[in-house]
Write a protein that holds these residues in place. Structure first.
Motif, PDB file in Angstrom:
ATOM      1  N   UNK A  34      57.000  33.439   9.402  1.00  0.00           N
ATOM      2  CA  UNK A  34      57.133  32.007   9.158  1.00  0.00           C
ATOM      3  C   UNK A  34      55.795  31.375   9.486  1.00  0.00           C
ATOM      4  N   UNK A  35      55.151  30.794   8.481  1.00  0.00           N
ATOM      5  CA  UNK A  35      53.915  30.059   8.719  1.00  0.00           C
ATOM      6  C   UNK A  35      54.284  28.615   9.025  1.00  0.00           C
ATOM      7  N   UNK A  36      53.887  28.137  10.181  1.00  0.00           N
ATOM      8  CA  UNK A  36      54.256  26.802  10.634  1.00  0.00           C
ATOM      9  C   UNK A  36      53.008  26.049  11.079  1.00  0.00           C
ATOM     10  N   UNK A  37      52.969  24.762  10.770  1.00  0.00           N
ATOM     11  CA  UNK A  37      51.829  23.967  11.231  1.00  0.00           C
ATOM     12  C   UNK A  37      51.798  23.959  12.759  1.00  0.00           C
ATOM     13  N   UNK A  38      50.596  23.977  13.361  1.00  0.00           N
ATOM     14  CA  UNK A  38      50.490  24.028  14.832  1.00  0.00           C
ATOM     15  C   UNK A  38      51.216  22.892  15.536  1.00  0.00           C
ATOM     16  N   UNK A  39      51.316  21.718  14.889  1.00  0.00           N
ATOM     17  CA  UNK A  39      51.947  20.568  15.539  1.00  0.00           C
ATOM     18  C   UNK A  39      53.425  20.420  15.185  1.00  0.00           C
ATOM     19  N   UNK A  40      53.992  21.394  14.466  1.00  0.00           N
ATOM     20  CA  UNK A  40      55.409  21.323  14.108  1.00  0.00           C
ATOM     21  C   UNK A  40      56.274  21.637  15.322  1.00  0.00           C
ATOM     22  N   UNK A  41      57.446  20.998  15.426  1.00  0.00           N
ATOM     23  CA  UNK A  41      58.348  21.308  16.544  1.00  0.00           C
ATOM     24  C   UNK A  41      58.842  22.742  16.441  1.00  0.00           C
ATOM     25  N   UNK A  42      59.184  23.363  17.561  1.00  0.00           N
ATOM     26  CA  UNK A  42      59.650  24.764  17.545  1.00  0.00           C
ATOM     27  C   UNK A  42      60.895  24.931  16.682  1.00  0.00           C
ATOM     28  N   UNK A  43      60.991  26.069  15.998  1.00  0.00           N
ATOM     29  CA  UNK A  43      62.139  26.382  15.157  1.00  0.00           C
ATOM     30  C   UNK A  43      62.899  27.572  15.736  1.00  0.00           C
ATOM     31  N   UNK A  44      64.204  27.524  15.623  1.00  0.00           N
ATOM     32  CA  UNK A  44      65.023  28.661  16.016  1.00  0.00           C
ATOM     33  C   UNK A  44      65.141  29.597  14.827  1.00  0.00           C
ATOM     34  N   UNK A  45      64.585  30.787  14.954  1.00  0.00           N
ATOM     35  CA  UNK A  45      64.566  31.734  13.844  1.00  0.00           C
ATOM     36  C   UNK A  45      65.123  33.076  14.314  1.00  0.00           C
ATOM     37  N   UNK A  46      65.526  33.947  13.378  1.00  0.00           N
ATOM     38  CA  UNK A  46      66.009  35.283  13.753  1.00  0.00           C
ATOM     39  C   UNK A  46      64.962  36.044  14.553  1.00  0.00           C
ATOM     40  N   UNK A  47      65.416  36.950  15.391  1.00  0.00           N
ATOM     41  CA  UNK A  47      64.524  37.668  16.300  1.00  0.00           C
ATOM     42  C   UNK A  47      63.493  38.529  15.583  1.00  0.00           C
ATOM     43  N   UNK A  48      63.791  38.930  14.339  1.00  0.00           N
ATOM     44  CA  UNK A  48      62.846  39.782  13.613  1.00  0.00           C
ATOM     45  C   UNK A  48      61.852  38.988  12.777  1.00  0.00           C
ATOM     46  N   UNK A  49      61.799  37.680  12.969  1.00  0.00           N
ATOM     47  CA  UNK A  49      60.846  36.829  12.255  1.00  0.00           C
ATOM     48  C   UNK A  49      59.716  36.452  13.201  1.00  0.00           C
ATOM     49  N   UNK A  50      58.502  36.689  12.772  1.00  0.00           N
ATOM     50  CA  UNK A  50      57.339  36.298  13.567  1.00  0.00           C
ATOM     51  C   UNK A  50      56.865  34.922  13.114  1.00  0.00           C
ATOM     52  N   UNK A  51      56.733  34.006  14.049  1.00  0.00           N
ATOM     53  CA  UNK A  51      56.253  32.657  13.751  1.00  0.00           C
ATOM     54  C   UNK A  51      54.758  32.591  14.020  1.00  0.00           C
ATOM     55  N   UNK A  52      53.997  32.196  13.001  1.00  0.00           N
ATOM     56  CA  UNK A  52      52.543  32.127  13.136  1.00  0.00           C
ATOM     57  C   UNK A  52      52.078  30.691  12.880  1.00  0.00           C
ATOM     58  N   UNK A  53      51.588  29.990  13.894  1.00  0.00           N
ATOM     59  CA  UNK A  53      51.051  28.639  13.692  1.00  0.00           C
ATOM     60  C   UNK A  53      49.725  28.726  12.949  1.00  0.00           C
ATOM     61  N   UNK A  54      49.562  27.933  11.914  1.00  0.00           N
ATOM     62  CA  UNK A  54      48.319  27.951  11.149  1.00  0.00           C
ATOM     63  C   UNK A  54      48.187  26.634  10.386  1.00  0.00           C
ATOM     64  N   UNK A  55      46.978  26.184  10.236  1.00  0.00           N
ATOM     65  CA  UNK A  55      46.691  24.965   9.481  1.00  0.00           C
ATOM     66  C   UNK A  55      46.755  25.270   7.990  1.00  0.00           C
ATOM     67  N   UNK A  56      47.730  24.717   7.281  1.00  0.00           N
ATOM     68  CA  UNK A  56      47.906  24.990   5.859  1.00  0.00           C
ATOM     69  C   UNK A  56      46.678  24.608   5.030  1.00  0.00           C
ATOM     70  N   UNK A  57      45.866  23.676   5.545  1.00  0.00           N
ATOM     71  CA  UNK A  57      44.702  23.199   4.802  1.00  0.00           C
ATOM     72  C   UNK A  57      43.468  24.070   4.997  1.00  0.00           C
ATOM     73  N   UNK A  58      43.594  25.082   5.839  1.00  0.00           N
ATOM     74  CA  UNK A  58      42.467  25.981   6.117  1.00  0.00           C
ATOM     75  C   UNK A  58      42.675  27.279   5.335  1.00  0.00           C
ATOM     76  N   UNK A  59      42.027  27.370   4.182  1.00  0.00           N
ATOM     77  CA  UNK A  59      42.203  28.515   3.294  1.00  0.00           C
ATOM     78  C   UNK A  59      41.891  29.833   3.980  1.00  0.00           C
ATOM     79  N   UNK A  60      40.766  29.884   4.674  1.00  0.00           N
ATOM     80  CA  UNK A  60      40.345  31.124   5.323  1.00  0.00           C
ATOM     81  C   UNK A  60      41.330  31.559   6.406  1.00  0.00           C
ATOM     82  N   UNK A  61      41.832  30.585   7.181  1.00  0.00           N
ATOM     83  CA  UNK A  61      42.757  30.915   8.267  1.00  0.00           C
ATOM     84  C   UNK A  61      44.081  31.440   7.718  1.00  0.00           C
TER      85      UNK A  61
END
Length: 274
Positions: free
Chosen positions: A32-59
């Motif tokens: 799950x790609x999530x913006x760094x400032x997004x509130x925490x989400x409850x996701x299944x245990x096998x899902x990795x949440x990665x904070x990343x700036x959607x506007x940063x192509x390289x990142x």
């Protein structure tokens, strides 16, 4: 037969989280790609949440590449539609094989010139689709019509396609994990759980329907725009806006349903317990 097995979902809102849950029930790798400032989400245990700036192509590209992501599914809302071109660039840079942009509403593949209805972001969505074609990134667009769970109190005579959120999520997970890439690349899927004119919904809800040309109050402008969009016929997932007619055959409303054989699509009465 080689199937997709590594996915990244961008956003976890109304449709994103159900899709994430449906995919997580399969034996696949999922981020799950999530913006760094997004509130925490409850996701299944096998899902990795990665904070990343959607506007940063390289990142974004670095995250996708480091996890060997094959398919990216964007579920961003209307405010983030235009920024999907950055996600497309990142996916292309990372070698992603398939990109599914945020559609999940009325069809946007046959819009008349200059169309940019803010209610569904139709013009912006089509521009993103055109951009994917320009950069050469295979795409999968899924038109669902209105969410059954969010049936609005609007009037209209034109038939509208309604599809429940669980059906949409289940369909996405099913086709992406069961069908070969050759059947998904550069495809448009048109779903339809039930088809009904808005002005007949009053019977289901045991109430009367009032015709209005404008909706005032909070969000009235957006709701009025949505009313006009649906009443034009565009609420059907098989609608050809440029020629103002219904598509037929493999492009007809609900034609994508057959790709999930044996599934019992939920009716409005079932979803809303009427």
């Amino acid at each position: 037969m080689q199937l997709y097995s590594s996915f990244a979902v961008v956003g976890a809102g109304t449709i994103g989280l159900p899709i994430l849950d449906a995919l997580a029930s399969q034996n696949v790798s999922i981020l799950l790609l999530s913006r760094p400032d997004s509130p925490p989400k409850t996701v299944p245990s096998n899902v990795e949440v990665v904070p990343v700036n959607y506007d940063d192509t390289e990142a974004v590209a670095a995250v996708l590449k480091s996890h060997n992501v094959e398919v990216v599914l964007s579920t961003v809302g209307i405010p983030g539609l235009a920024s999907q071109t950055t996600l497309v660039d990142a996916a292309k840079l990372a070698g992603v094989q398939l990109f599914s942009p945020s559609e999940y509403a009325t069809p946007t593949d046959a819009q008349p010139p200059g169309s940019d209805n803010p209610a569904g972001g139709t013009g912006t969505k089509n521009k993103v689709a055109e951009y994917m074609n320009i950069v050469g990134l295979p795409s999968l667009r899924i038109f669902t019509g209105a969410f059954t769970e969010g049936i609005p109190s609007l009037f209209g005579e034109a038939p509208v396609s309604f599809t429940s959120i669980p059906d949409i999520a289940g369909f996405v997970a099913y086709i992406l994990t069961r069908l070969p890439p050759s059947q998904l690349s550069n495809r448009i899927m048109r779903l339809q759980g039930e088809r009904i004119p808005l002005n007949t919904l009053g019977t289901l809800f045991h109430t009367t329907v009032k015709h209005v040309d404008r909706i005032d109050g909070d969000g009235g402008e957006l709701k009025t725009s949505l009313l006009k969009l649906l009443d034009s016929g565009a609420g059907s997932t098989g609608w050809d806006a440029a020629n103002k007619r219904e598509k037929t055959g493999d492009d007809a409303a609900g034609s994508g349903n057959k790709l999930w054989p044996g599934h019992d699509w939920r009716s409005i009465k079932e979803v809303l317990k009427l």
